[in-house]
Design an enzyme around this catalytic site. Sequence first.
Site: not given
Lengths: 312, 312, 312, 312
Positions: C89, C111, C226, C231
């Site tokens: 968080t 996306i 993330h 990626r």
Amino acid sequence: MELTAEQQAEITEAREQAAITRRATVPELESILLQPLPVLDHGFVRVIDYMGDDAAIVQAARVSYGRGTRRVQDDAGLIRYLMRHRHSTPFEMCEIKYHIKLPIFVARQWIRHRTANVNEYSGRYSILDKEYYLPEPGHLAAQAKTNRQGRDEVLSAADAARVLAILRDDAERCYADYETLLNEDRDGNRLDPDRPGLARELARMNLTLNTYTQWYWKIDLHNLLHFLSLRADPHAQYEIRAYAAVMLETVQRWLPITAEAFSDYRLGAALLSARALAVVRRLLAGEQPTPADSGLSAREWRELMAVLGHDG
Amino acid sequence: MELTAEQQAEITEAREQAAITRRATVPELESILLQPLPVLDHGFVRVIDYMGDDAAIVQAARVSYGRGTRRVQDDAGLIRYLMRHRHSTPFEMCEIKYHIKLPIFVARQWIRHRTANVNEYSGRYSILDKEYYLPEPGHLAAQAKTNRQGRDEVLSAADAARVLAILRDDAERCYADYETLLNEDRDGNRLDPDRPGLARELARMNLTLNTYTQWYWKIDLHNLLHFLSLRADPHAQYEIRAYAAVMLETVQRWLPITAEAFSDYRLGAALLSARALAVVRRLLAGEQPTPADSGLSAREWRELMAVLGHDG
Amino acid sequence: MELTAEQQAEITEAREQAAITRRATVPELESILLQPLPVLDHGFVRVIDYMGDDAAIVQAARVSYGRGTRRVQDDAGLIRYLMRHRHSTPFEMCEIKYHIKLPIFVARQWIRHRTANVNEYSGRYSILDKEYYLPEPGHLAAQAKTNRQGRDEVLSAADAARVLAILRDDAERCYADYETLLNEDRDGNRLDPDRPGLARELARMNLTLNTYTQWYWKIDLHNLLHFLSLRADPHAQYEIRAYAAVMLETVQRWLPITAEAFSDYRLGAALLSARALAVVRRLLAGEQPTPADSGLSAREWRELMAVLGHDG
Amino acid sequence: MELTAEQQAEITEAREQAAITRRATVPELESILLQPLPVLDHGFVRVIDYMGDDAAIVQAARVSYGRGTRRVQDDAGLIRYLMRHRHSTPFEMCEIKYHIKLPIFVARQWIRHRTANVNEYSGRYSILDKEYYLPEPGHLAAQAKTNRQGRDEVLSAADAARVLAILRDDAERCYADYETLLNEDRDGNRLDPDRPGLARELARMNLTLNTYTQWYWKIDLHNLLHFLSLRADPHAQYEIRAYAAVMLETVQRWLPITAEAFSDYRLGAALLSARALAVVRRLLAGEQPTPADSGLSAREWRELMAVLGHDG
């Protein structure tokens, strides 16, 4: 956990209803459907509904026209592959809905997981049950010294008794005063006819944080496993871990292949940092790395040696 | 939409499987479960699985021990109340999973709705089907003039034929070249043995945006209704509206009470701004408000008069 | 990437504006703010705005009244601790907004990350630029044989030339036909005065998937990391990895302490399954585990040995 | 709200720091940045950081290379259009971060809004402040009779005094017992040297729900406006409405054009159902619809007449 006779009858009646369906169905989970599984002193976990099975994960991963299953062997291989390579979307294709009774302070940790649907019993609309959590003496522990967050040694019997007396007295008094403020019993009858009852939405603020609440909680499998990986972890507070343990059992009934892969690749796994991996490589090469030349903090070093079962 | 014999057989076999369940079950939806419902020229919507029924919404809203239902009459009243007052969480307690075949340009609009789970057929891993969308002549329309986004008059037969010839030729050629690049037929046999096939993840970039893709798509009811309220709307592009219309029918089978409330409070409803409400109040008081003194733009005024069925 | 003179002027003008702020500010990132960083042949990444710095993560973790920073040393220790223990968080308290130009087939992978805000250039409303992606010959590779998803050896010069000719011709023809269908140039003038233009929302379906689109994309730091961990990974397709690499550099400018912790605990880290850990423990104990008695698949064994730098 | 001298000094020091930025900057909001804005008896709202301005919404909607602004007039028209047609994504391009101090029972309502980032002060790690909410007598009201959820007439002075005495006594006693359980003062010194302190994560369960907590809370503008539309609504509980009112003022400083559109199209607007619209049309046509022939429930009829300013 004591259900009222009426609640028990509602559950029994609901469990007797059966229907024919074309949907993926899991008899092992059906057998406990709707039944309250006890947690802590008054809490429970009930599986209300579910969508999908192990084969549904495979079906979605393959975007199949038919059922996912080819052979159980193949399905297991694919599920393990998906889990290992963090292909999370097929696991989102299963969904489960629980009815959970839990102390408010546990609910406050739980609700931090945002990727779920939740309907909580409303203290604005209804009167909360007179149920509050009192830990078993074996779970009353002193503040951890090495860790600002956590517990350490269990209290002595005498200290535990003192703590429980305080917790019980305060919860009892606060609940009794809640009733006085409401000026209304559970059937809606006014207790003192000469004065008004305070609005429920205000009176509830007098309750202690160990009061039980309840909610319907629905989540997809990927996010449930993420919840379990954090909340079944030894770093989690015992009380929420008790819920995670029971829910993990429901997952084992529901999706045995996925549950095993989860155990291997998440619960029993360890993430080794780049620096930790360098230490492991040096150890395997017969070198003698030290905390000082490893780049790891003392704590990381200890954690790594524990994971490796090595005496460091 | 032409399924292969193998796909059809898989569906038939899957539909023949039946199981007993204690879960909420909806026969009206079961009857079409797994069946492809045609959309556009090659697309479809298949309901793969679902969780909950109208009573499950009531059950969650009441955080019940038993089934939600008291009397259908009561349930309908509560569902309408929840919808009217935007109490969205009970509607999140139902879930539905679809298998959908759709053109890529429609998929790109669709995926903007983020509160869903999706598994798309992978063009990195598999070869895409030779199927592309060609609009029916009646849906080929000129660019709207008053609205930069949208369509206007339908093309003449001659203009439509010209457009379709271009769309067909380009899609055909691009797909044929895709196969040439892959140098591989659907069974994995090399076409030209003397040269390598381009990686699938690269070759696919040669396809046109009307090529069909498919995915599993799972969503809770609240977010599905939000999707439908935007995509069944006349402002949405026709092609995605065609899908929304079929999905709305599946909701009517699944949750008739909710579907009716949705129709009344969302699809057929209108949001009147503060300024628009002031105009309505003046009209009801017998005044003659004008666009100029209303604070509304010319376009807002026209839209309001249309909603009111008033000649303004 | 060739910006028009007008676009370049807009960027230059925007970069000349300066203001005084009380907000956390990072000069290293300000220096490249708004500038297009080239990716692939016509794409770019521009940092449009950002919120927070390394100290803001500390500030949120401590729920501070003042700035987070005590001493840089302490901050680094806390940030490493948060990253190691998956306390996500505080990392959500930083936010970044990018303007990105990218091929449509890359956009379709991108996306899938749903926890971001996105505004895409609208093909319903506007005419898409005549720009399409053509890989450099060194990135044109054959389909991987051992892995159904991925690339293998690079094509020969002759094969690459053949592939590029196909990709270029089809993209050119499809774009030219798109213009014919629109019957409108970029200034809104009709090309053929005797026939109507097809609605933009329809004409665009004729474009190939390597056509460039663009969007504003905004995400919090936790979800960005993330995204980058998936990626920037070698399993990701080269084209999206090229974007991830540039974005990772922007994170290094923005949040050097976090970027280093991310490199250690995520990018350079490895998740060892329970079975893999057992193998490591046996190796450290001087045993000779084999693939057969390890419970690992052949592929997992190879991956483990590669991670350990061990000859297995 | 009484800050300690140290907290006040931290805020003052933080406010004195200034930097040059190329980012969109809003002087009206900068002027109150970091300052606590009081809410209820001990709560506050502090704006810690923000991203974007009214022009940034326009910039994203246009996917611009430069600043969004053409002319303020045009921007306002576009923002109103986007709000009216529920084009929510451009509003997601602004972000704001608050530090908020609030009673736990309010925090429990608040956290139901899941599309935000939150870091709460940890009761596992730290000792909670001795601050609890006591309503002003004017906000102590009886349970509503016509509505199971809500308040009605304000209590008499005598009844209010009785209620406040109970609330204060229970909160005081529970906090004192919390300290006894912890056996530790705020500086970490043991109170009774002969016994251990109970773990913080357990002791906190003895606190009442009106105890104050605090958190950092960050959200995008679209979701903030959704939060405000629900929580600034008269149906929301007064205590959370008090926070929404202060936050709405921060939005007015930050984004005056958006705030005005929000007031017109959301806060002051009304959603008329299909049946309600039919009633309005009949009224405008000079008919005399009645509750009985309208299809509306008695309550819906009353609400509609109130909205229309009509005597029904």
